[in-house]
Write a protein that holds these residues in place. Structure first.
Motif, PDB file in Angstrom:
ATOM      1  N   LYS A   1     -36.125 -87.685   4.128  1.00 41.61           N
ATOM      2  CA  LYS A   1     -36.202 -86.274   3.815  1.00 41.61           C
ATOM      3  C   LYS A   1     -37.610 -85.753   4.075  1.00 41.61           C
ATOM      4  N   SER A   2     -37.726 -84.652   4.783  1.00 38.30           N
ATOM      5  CA  SER A   2     -39.041 -84.087   5.044  1.00 38.30           C
ATOM      6  C   SER A   2     -39.353 -82.989   4.031  1.00 38.30           C
ATOM      7  N   SER A   3     -40.598 -82.927   3.630  1.00 35.87           N
ATOM      8  CA  SER A   3     -41.048 -81.919   2.683  1.00 35.87           C
ATOM      9  C   SER A   3     -41.738 -80.802   3.452  1.00 35.87           C
ATOM     10  N   THR A   4     -41.320 -79.572   3.197  1.00 32.62           N
ATOM     11  CA  THR A   4     -41.914 -78.420   3.861  1.00 32.62           C
ATOM     12  C   THR A   4     -42.841 -77.713   2.888  1.00 32.62           C
ATOM     13  N   THR A   5     -44.088 -77.563   3.293  1.00 32.15           N
ATOM     14  CA  THR A   5     -45.055 -76.846   2.477  1.00 32.15           C
ATOM     15  C   THR A   5     -45.150 -75.421   2.982  1.00 32.15           C
ATOM     16  N   ARG A   6     -44.976 -74.485   2.076  1.00 32.14           N
ATOM     17  CA  ARG A   6     -45.073 -73.082   2.454  1.00 32.14           C
ATOM     18  C   ARG A   6     -46.516 -72.629   2.399  1.00 32.14           C
ATOM     19  N   GLU A   7     -46.847 -71.717   3.284  1.00 36.04           N
ATOM     20  CA  GLU A   7     -48.143 -71.075   3.277  1.00 36.04           C
ATOM     21  C   GLU A   7     -47.908 -69.577   3.426  1.00 36.04           C
TER      22      GLU A   7
END
Length: 89
Positions: A1-7
Motif C-alpha cells: 500500500k502506498s501512502s500519499t502525502t497531501r500538500e
C-alpha cells in the motif's frame, strides 16, 4: 500500500504589479496561512497594505484566529471576497 502525502499550495498575487508569491505547506490551516503571509511580507520589495482572501477557515475566524492576528501584527487591513463569487478569488 502506498501512502500519499497531501500538500497545499498558497498563492498571493500583488494587485498592482501582478507579482506572484507561492508557498507549499503540509496543511491548510490558519497557522499555515499566517506563516505564508509572513513569508510574503518579508519577500515583497514593497509595502503591503491589505490581505484580500476568500472566506476559507484558514483565513477567517474568531478574533484570536492566527491569520487575523498576523494581519493585525503586520498592520494589514483584512478583506474578504463576496461569498459565491469565484471570479473574485
Amino acid at each position: 500500500k502506498s501512502s500519499t502525502t497531501r500538500e497545499y499550495l498558497f498563492v498571493a498575487i500583488d494587485d498592482f504589479s501582478r507579482e506572484l508569491f507561492v508557498g507549499i505547506f503540509p496543511n491548510k490551516t490558519q497557522f499555515s496561512s499566517a506563516k505564508f503571509l509572513r513569508q510574503v511580507t518579508k519577500e515583497a520589495p514593497y509595502l503591503i497594505e491589505i490581505a484580500y482572501s476568500d472566506n476559507g477557515t484558514e483565513y477567517r475566524g474568531s478574533a484570536d484566529h492566527e491569520f487575523a492576528k498576523t494581519c493585525r501584527e503586520l498592520g494589514l487591513e483584512q478583506r474578504f471576497t463576496r461569498v459565491k463569487r469565484p471570479q473574485t478569488n
